[in-house]
Design a protein around this motif. Structure first.
Motif, PDB file in Angstrom:
ATOM      1  N   ALA A 513      26.902  49.747  40.722  1.00 56.48           N
ATOM      2  CA  ALA A 513      25.876  49.483  39.727  1.00 56.48           C
ATOM      3  C   ALA A 513      26.450  48.702  38.542  1.00 56.48           C
ATOM      4  N   THR A 514      27.642  49.066  38.100  1.00 54.48           N
ATOM      5  CA  THR A 514      28.272  48.347  36.983  1.00 54.48           C
ATOM      6  C   THR A 514      28.564  46.907  37.370  1.00 54.48           C
ATOM      7  N   LEU A 515      29.026  46.701  38.582  1.00 51.85           N
ATOM      8  CA  LEU A 515      29.322  45.342  39.033  1.00 51.85           C
ATOM      9  C   LEU A 515      28.056  44.492  39.083  1.00 51.85           C
ATOM     10  N   ARG A 516      26.949  45.102  39.484  1.00 49.00           N
ATOM     11  CA  ARG A 516      25.682  44.343  39.505  1.00 49.00           C
ATOM     12  C   ARG A 516      25.283  43.940  38.088  1.00 49.00           C
ATOM     13  N   ARG A 517      25.466  44.837  37.119  1.00 48.68           N
ATOM     14  CA  ARG A 517      25.123  44.494  35.733  1.00 48.68           C
ATOM     15  C   ARG A 517      26.041  43.400  35.196  1.00 48.68           C
ATOM     16  N   LEU A 518      27.332  43.435  35.576  1.00 45.68           N
ATOM     17  CA  LEU A 518      28.263  42.400  35.120  1.00 45.68           C
ATOM     18  C   LEU A 518      27.889  41.039  35.718  1.00 45.68           C
ATOM     19  N   ARG A 519      27.486  41.030  36.990  1.00 39.47           N
ATOM     20  CA  ARG A 519      27.095  39.765  37.626  1.00 39.47           C
ATOM     21  C   ARG A 519      25.831  39.195  37.004  1.00 39.47           C
ATOM     22  N   ALA A 520      25.031  40.070  36.415  1.00 41.51           N
ATOM     23  CA  ALA A 520      23.761  39.616  35.851  1.00 41.51           C
ATOM     24  C   ALA A 520      23.901  39.036  34.446  1.00 41.51           C
ATOM     25  N   VAL A 521      25.112  39.095  33.852  1.00 39.83           N
ATOM     26  CA  VAL A 521      25.310  38.534  32.516  1.00 39.83           C
ATOM     27  C   VAL A 521      25.145  37.015  32.604  1.00 39.83           C
ATOM     28  N   PRO A 522      24.231  36.420  31.877  1.00 42.63           N
ATOM     29  CA  PRO A 522      23.977  34.967  32.004  1.00 42.63           C
ATOM     30  C   PRO A 522      25.141  34.134  31.463  1.00 42.63           C
ATOM     31  N   GLY A 523      25.309  32.967  32.062  1.00 37.80           N
ATOM     32  CA  GLY A 523      26.324  32.021  31.595  1.00 37.80           C
ATOM     33  C   GLY A 523      27.732  32.383  31.985  1.00 37.80           C
ATOM     34  N   THR A 524      27.880  33.230  32.983  1.00 36.63           N
ATOM     35  CA  THR A 524      29.230  33.657  33.388  1.00 36.63           C
ATOM     36  C   THR A 524      29.383  33.569  34.899  1.00 36.63           C
ATOM     37  N   ARG A 525      30.659  33.567  35.291  1.00 33.28           N
ATOM     38  CA  ARG A 525      30.999  33.727  36.703  1.00 33.28           C
ATOM     39  C   ARG A 525      32.134  34.749  36.747  1.00 33.28           C
ATOM     40  N   ILE A 526      31.933  35.819  37.490  1.00 33.07           N
ATOM     41  CA  ILE A 526      32.929  36.896  37.476  1.00 33.07           C
ATOM     42  C   ILE A 526      33.722  36.918  38.770  1.00 33.07           C
ATOM     43  N   SER A 527      34.920  37.488  38.671  1.00 33.39           N
ATOM     44  CA  SER A 527      35.795  37.644  39.826  1.00 33.39           C
ATOM     45  C   SER A 527      36.308  39.078  39.851  1.00 33.39           C
ATOM     46  N   PRO A 528      35.610  39.985  40.573  1.00 34.94           N
ATOM     47  CA  PRO A 528      36.105  41.351  40.706  1.00 34.94           C
ATOM     48  C   PRO A 528      37.319  41.383  41.638  1.00 34.94           C
ATOM     49  N   THR A 529      38.381  42.023  41.226  1.00 34.17           N
ATOM     50  CA  THR A 529      39.582  42.121  42.049  1.00 34.17           C
ATOM     51  C   THR A 529      40.036  43.570  42.137  1.00 34.17           C
ATOM     52  N   SER A 530      40.779  43.870  43.194  1.00 36.58           N
ATOM     53  CA  SER A 530      41.254  45.232  43.452  1.00 36.58           C
ATOM     54  C   SER A 530      42.749  45.223  43.718  1.00 36.58           C
ATOM     55  N   SER A 531      43.405  46.292  43.318  1.00 35.41           N
ATOM     56  CA  SER A 531      44.824  46.465  43.627  1.00 35.41           C
ATOM     57  C   SER A 531      44.960  47.050  45.022  1.00 35.41           C
ATOM     58  N   THR A 532      45.819  46.463  45.815  1.00 38.42           N
ATOM     59  CA  THR A 532      46.059  46.963  47.153  1.00 38.42           C
ATOM     60  C   THR A 532      47.495  46.625  47.547  1.00 38.42           C
ATOM     61  N   ALA A 533      47.816  46.737  48.795  1.00 43.37           N
ATOM     62  CA  ALA A 533      49.167  46.422  49.269  1.00 43.37           C
ATOM     63  C   ALA A 533      49.091  46.067  50.744  1.00 43.37           C
ATOM     64  N   VAL A 534      50.037  45.299  51.203  1.00 39.74           N
ATOM     65  CA  VAL A 534      50.192  45.004  52.631  1.00 39.74           C
ATOM     66  C   VAL A 534      51.652  45.218  52.997  1.00 39.74           C
ATOM     67  N   HIS A 535      51.863  45.581  54.249  1.00 42.17           N
ATOM     68  CA  HIS A 535      53.219  45.773  54.758  1.00 42.17           C
ATOM     69  C   HIS A 535      53.471  44.779  55.881  1.00 42.17           C
ATOM     70  N   VAL A 536      54.699  44.315  55.966  1.00 44.54           N
ATOM     71  CA  VAL A 536      55.085  43.400  57.029  1.00 44.54           C
ATOM     72  C   VAL A 536      56.445  43.834  57.561  1.00 44.54           C
ATOM     73  N   LEU A 537      56.647  43.670  58.859  1.00 39.55           N
ATOM     74  CA  LEU A 537      57.907  44.044  59.496  1.00 39.55           C
ATOM     75  C   LEU A 537      58.763  42.797  59.642  1.00 39.55           C
ATOM     76  N   GLU A 538      59.897  42.768  58.929  1.00 39.76           N
ATOM     77  CA  GLU A 538      60.791  41.613  58.981  1.00 39.76           C
ATOM     78  C   GLU A 538      62.005  41.927  59.841  1.00 39.76           C
ATOM     79  N   ASP A 539      62.413  40.953  60.640  1.00 43.79           N
ATOM     80  CA  ASP A 539      63.550  41.085  61.555  1.00 43.79           C
ATOM     81  C   ASP A 539      63.358  42.226  62.539  1.00 43.79           C
ATOM     82  N   GLY A 540      62.135  42.678  62.703  1.00 41.59           N
ATOM     83  CA  GLY A 540      61.846  43.724  63.676  1.00 41.59           C
ATOM     84  C   GLY A 540      62.254  45.115  63.267  1.00 41.59           C
ATOM     85  N   VAL A 541      62.871  45.282  62.091  1.00 38.06           N
ATOM     86  CA  VAL A 541      63.367  46.614  61.713  1.00 38.06           C
ATOM     87  C   VAL A 541      63.057  46.987  60.271  1.00 38.06           C
ATOM     88  N   ALA A 542      62.792  46.008  59.388  1.00 37.08           N
ATOM     89  CA  ALA A 542      62.609  46.288  57.969  1.00 37.08           C
ATOM     90  C   ALA A 542      61.130  46.235  57.620  1.00 37.08           C
TER      91      ALA A 542
END
Length: 812
Positions: A513-542
C-alpha cells in the motif's frame, strides 16, 4: 668483567632505569594483548533463551548447502524460507502446535530494539506475569521490563495499543506480546513453531523441508543465535590487530632503547679497551647487563600486564566493543610469550649495539667518544635498504596484480610497519641535512642546536625514532581509513542521481500500500530496491556470497548511475544478472549458476559488468530473482519542472508520520558515510591509543636518558657565560628540533603509504582523494613536542642548580 657489568648497573642507574621502563612497559602491553586474544578464543556455553521450556521447535531452513567434490559447502541464507503450509499441516497431526512470529515494533518511549511475539509463546521462555494480565483483544499488549505500566497507552508503528500487563525481564530481549490473532495479521508467514510430540516422529514428518530442534539446539531458534561467534570473530580481529601493532611498536622501541643505552657508554668502553679489555669481554659484559635488566623488566612487565588485562576487558565491554560476558581467563602462555620475547629483544638490541663497540680499537673509541662519526653501520644500512626495497616491491606487486588488496584492513595496518622500520633504520642518513635545514636561522642558539644535533646523531636518532613511529602510525592508519571513507562516499555520490531517498521505519520494509502511494506522487519516477544476496561456486569448491540489490531496470536507470565497465543496464531482465569484475566469470553473455537469497538455484546470463571499486559494487538482479526480499529503499527522481519541496511534502504524506524517512540526495550521502560506524572507530582508536601511549612514554624515557649525559655540556656552556635561561632554551630547542625531524619523517612515511592507496583506488576506477588526518597529526606531534621539551628541560633545570665547576667534574 662480570663484576664490572654488575657494578655498572648501579653507577649508571638513569640509563638502566630507562631501559627497564621501556622493556617492562613493552612486555606489559604484549601480555595484555596476549591475554585478551587468548580469552577471546571461546565463548561461554549459551543455552536456549526464548524456547528453553519448549518441547520441540520446528524451524524453516536457513542454510544453503551446496555439494562439492570436497564435501558440502554451507552459508546462511539472506532470506530464510518460511515453513510451508503442507509442513505445518503434517506437524499439526502429531500434537499441539504453537506458531511463533517475530517482528520489530517501534513505539515512543519504548526501547529501540522492541520485538513483537504472539502471547502463546511467552510460556516457552518462560516469562512470568509481574503485573496485570495477558492481552485479549487486538489493541492490548503485555511488555517485558518496567518501562511501561498497565493502563499506559502506546502509539506504535503497528497502531495504538494499551498495556494490560508486564512480564519479568529475562535479559535477552525487550518484547511486546500481542494476541495470537493480531500477531498472525502482522506477520502471516510462519518461520518456526513449537510442537508437543516425539522428536523422531516430527523429523520423519518434516523430512528435509525444515529443521527439528531439541535440547540445546533450540537456541538456534533464538534471534541472532550466532552473535557469540560473531562477537568472537570481531574480538579476535580487534585484539589480533592491536596485538600486532603493539608487538611491532614494543619490539621497535625496546630494541632502539637498549641500543641507545649501549651507545651512550662509548666513553666507558673506550677506557676499558685502553685498560686492556678484549672485544669479547666488552660484549659479554653488555650481554650480562642486558640479561639482568631484561629478566627483571620482563618479569615486572608480565605482572603489570596481568593486572592491566582485566582493566582493558572492562573498558572494551563498557565501550560496546565486546559482549557483556567477555572477561580475561586463566591463561599462562601469553605471559611466557611476552617474557621470552622481551628478554630476547633486549639481548638482541644490546648485542647488535655492543658488537660495534667491542670491535673498535682503543684509540678510535677515544676519538668517537667526543662525537658520532659513523652512526650508520653497514648492517643497519643493509637491513634498512632491504626493508625499503621489500616495501616498494610488495606495493608494486599489489598495484599490478590485485590493487583491491591494498584496501583491506589487514593490509593497510600491517604494510606501514615495513616502511616505518626502514625509515627509522635509514634516518641517520638524512638527520644531519634535515636538522641543519631546521636550524638554518642565523643565531647563536640555532648554531649550537645545529652543531649539537650534528655531532650527537645517535642521541637525536634515539629521540626521532619514537616520534617517527607515533606520527607515521597515526597518519597511516587514520589516513587510510579517511581516504577509503572518502572514496566510498565519492562512489555513493557518483552513483546516486535520485533527488530523494526514502527509507522505511520498520525492518520489514515498505508494504504494497505504501509503495502504491509513493508511485502515485506526481512528477516523480521511483525505483524500489531490496537488499538480497546471491551465492556462486568458484573453482568447484569455494562458495562465495555477494551482496546484491533487487530492482526493476527502468526505475534503476532513472535514479542510479552504475559504474559499468561493459554491457548495459537496459539488458538486465529476469534471466540475467549484473556482476562486478571480482567475479571469476564476468564476461557479458556468459552464463553463471547462482543460488538466490532463499537458496533457489538459477542459471543467469551476465548482462553487464561493473568495475571493482572499493568493494561495494555488489550485484544487481530483478525482484523476481530476490524471493523473500522486502523493499528497504526507494529512490525518487524528479521530472523536469517539478518542485522539490512539493514532492518532499507528498512523499512524507505517502509514508505517513511513522512510516520512515525522506532524505534529500545530499542528506542520504551524509547518512551513509562510513565514518558512522562507531565500533570500527573505537576499535581503531584502541589500537592506536595503546601504541601511541607507549611511544609517548618512550619519548619521555629516551629524552631523560639522553639528558643524563648532558651535565658536562651544560657546565661548559655556563662557564662560557651562558645564563640558566639560555641553557634551558637551548635544551628545549634541541628537543624540538629532534621532534620536528621525527614528525617530518613520519609525515613522509604517511604520504608514501597513502600514495599507494591512492594509486590502488585510481586503478579500481574510483576518483580518489587522499585524506590526511591533519588534526590527529598535529595533536600527536604537539604531544610529542611537549613531552620531549619537559623531559629535556626539567632534568637540565635540576642539574643547573649545581655550580658549573661541579657539573664540569661529573664523570661516568
Amino acid at each position: 668483567m662480570l663484576s664490572v657489568a654488575l657494578r655498572t648497573l648501579r653507577t649508571r642507574w638513569v640509563t638502566f632505569t630507562g631501559s627497564f621502563v621501556a622493556l617492562s612497559l613493552g612486555v606489559a602491553l604484549l601480555t595484555v594483548m596476549g591475554l585478551a586474544l587468548a580469552s577471546s578464543a571461546a565463548a561461554p556455553e549459551r543455552g536456549s533463551e526464548r524456547f528453553a521450556a519448549a518441547p520441540v521447535v520446528v524451524k524453516g531452513q536457513d542454510t544453503l548447502r551446496v555439494p562439492t567434490p570436497n564435501g558440502d559447502r554451507t552459508a546462511p541464507l539472506a532470506h530464510p524460507r518460511p515453513l510451508s503450509a503442507a509442513t505445518v499441516a503434517e506437524v499439526r497431526k502429531l500434537g499441539p502446535v504453537v506458531a511463533d512470529r517475530s517482528f520489530a515494533v517501534r513505539a515512543a518511549g519504548a526501547p529501540a530494539d522492541l520485538v513483537g511475539h504472539p502471547w502463546s509463546t511467552a510460556a516457552f521462555a518462560p516469562y512470568d506475569l509481574a503485573t496485570g494480565r495477558a492481552p485479549r483483544t487486538a489493541d492490548e499488549v503485555a511488555v517485558t521490563g518496567d518501562w511501561a505500566r498497565p493502563g499506559r497507552q502506546l502509539r506504535t508503528d503497528r497502531g495504538p495499543v494499551r498495556v494490560v500487563g508486564t512480564l519479568t525481564s529475562r535479559g535477552f530481549e525487550n518484547a511486546v506480546f500481542l494476541t495470537d490473532a493480531r500477531a498472525a495479521e502482522l506477520a502471516p508467514e510462519i518461520h518456526q513453531l513449537t510442537v508437543t510430540a516425539d522428536p523422531a516422529a516430527v523429523r520423519k514428518a518434516v523430512g528435509d523441508s525444515a529443521q527439528v530442534l531439541t535440547g540445546n539446539a533450540r537456541r538456534l531458534a533464538d534471534a541472532d543465535p550466532d552473535r557469540d561467534s560473531e562477537a568472537l570473530t570481531a574480538m579476535n580481529a580487534l585484539f589480533g590487530t592491536a596485538g600486532g601493532v603493539t608487538a611491532f611498536v614494543s619490539v621497535f622501541v625496546v630494541a632502539s632503547t637498549f641500543a641507545f643505552a649501549v651507545a651512550q657508554r662509548r666513553r666507558g668502553f673506550a677506557l676499558l679497551r685502553t685498560a686492556g679489555a678484549t672485544p669479547g669481554q666488552i660484549r659479554r659484559a653488555v650481554l650480562v647487563e642486558a640479561l639482568v635488566v631484561g629478566t627483571l623488566a620482563s618479569a615486572a612487565g608480565c605482572a603489570l600486564g596481568s593486572y592491566g588485562a582485566p582493566l582493558l576487558a572492562a573498558r572494551v565491554v563498557e565501550g560496546g566493543l565486546a559482549p557483556a560476558w567477555f572477561t580475561i581467563g586463566e591463561h599462562t602462555w601469553p605471559c611466557h610469550a611476552a617474557f621470552w620475547t622481551g628478554l630476547l629483544v633486549s639481548l638482541c638490541g644490546a648485542a647488535a649495539a655492543s658488537w660495534r663497540a667491542g670491535r673498535t680499537a682503543p684509540t678510535e673509541a677515544l676519538r668517537e667518544a667526543a662525537a658520532d662519526s659513523r652512526t650508520l653501520t653497514p648492517g643497519r644500512l643493509l637491513c634498512g635498504t632491504a626493508l625499503l626495497l621489500t616495501a616498494a616491491a610488495t606495493l608494486a606487486l599489489s598495484l599490478t596484480g590485485d590493487p583491491s588488496d591494498l584496501l583491506h584492513r589487514k593490509t593497510y595496518i600491517s604494510r606501514p610497519m615495513l616502511l616505518i622500520t626502514a625509515a627509522a633504520l635509514l634516518a641517520p642518513l638524512v638527520l644531519r641535512p634535515l636538522t641543519r635545514l631546521l636550524t638554518c636561522l642565523p643565531s647563536a642558539v640555532g648554531m649550537l642546536v645545529r652543531e649539537n644535533t650534528a655531532t650527537g646523531v645517535r642521541r637525536t636518532a634515539a629521540l626521532v625514532a619514537p616520534v617517527l613511529v607515533t606520527v607515521a602510525l597515526a597518519g597511516s592508519l587514520l589516513g587510510a581509513t579517511a581516504t577509503l571513507n572518502h572514496a566510498k562516499t565519492t562512489e555513493t555520490s557518483d552513483r546516486t542521481t535520485a533527488a530523494f531517498v526514502v527509507t522505511p521505519a520498520a525492518a520489514e520494509g515498505f508494504d504494497a500500500a505504501t509503495l502504491r502511494r509513493l508511485r502515485a506522487v506526481p512528477g516523480t519516477r521511483i525505483s524500489p530496491t531490496s537488499s538480497t544476496a546471491v551465492h556462486v561456486l568458484e573453482d568447484g569448491v569455494a562458495l562465495i556470497r555477494s551482496e546484491a540489490r533487487a530492482a526493476a531496470p527502468g526505475g534503476l536507470a532513472a535514479t542510479t548511475r552504475l559504474p559499468l565497465a561493459t554491457g548495459g543496464l537496459s539488458d538486465l531482465d529476469d534471466g540475467s544478472i549484473i556482476v562486478n569484475e571480482e567475479w571469476q566469470r564476468h564476461r557479458v553473455g556468459e552464463r553463471v549458476r547462482v543460488w538466490l537469497g532463499d537458496g533457489t538455484p538459477r542459471t543467469l546470463r551476465v548482462a553487464a559488468v561493473m568495475t571493482t571499486g572499493t568493494g561495494g559494487n555488489g550485484v544487481y538482479v530483478t525482484p523476481r530473482n530476490a524471493p523473500g526480499a522486502t523493499v528497504d529503499r526507494v529512490d525518487v527522481a524528479l521530472a523536469d519542472g517539478t518542485a522539490p519541496d512539493t514532492v518532499a511534502t507528498a512523499l512524507h504524506e505517502a509514508i505517513g508520520t511513522d512510516g520512515g524517512r525522506v532524505l534529500t540526495r545530499d542528506a542520504w550521502i551524509r547518512a551513509t558515510h562510513p565514518e558512522t560506524n562507531r565500533t570500527t572507530r573505537l576499535g581503531l582508536f584502541l589500537v592506536l591509543g595503546i601504541a601511541l601511549l607507549y611511544t609517548g612514554i618512550s619519548v619521555v624515557n629516551t629524552t631523560v636518558m639522553a639528558a643524563s649525559d648532558r651535565a658536562r655540556d651544560l657546565a661548559v656552556l655556563r662557564l662560557a657565560g651562558a645564563t640558566r635561561w639560555q641553557v634551558l632554551r637551548l635544551t628545549a630547542a634541541e628537543a624540538l628540533t629532534a621532534v620536528t625531524a621525527g614528525a617530518l619523517l613520519g609525515l613522509l612515511v604517511t604520504g608514501v603509504n597513502l600514495a599507494g592507496m591512492w594509486s590502488a583506488l585510481a586503478l579500481l576506477s574510483v576518483r580518489p582523494t587522499v585524506g590526511l588526518p591533519w588534526q590527529a597529526l598535529g595533536a600527536t606531534a604537539t604531544a610529542c613536542a611537549l613531552l620531549a621539551v619537559l623531559s629535556a628541560t626539567l632534568p637540565a633545570a635540576v642539574a643547573l642548580r649545581r655550580r658549573p665547576v661541579e657539573l664540569a667534574g661529573v664523570r661516568e
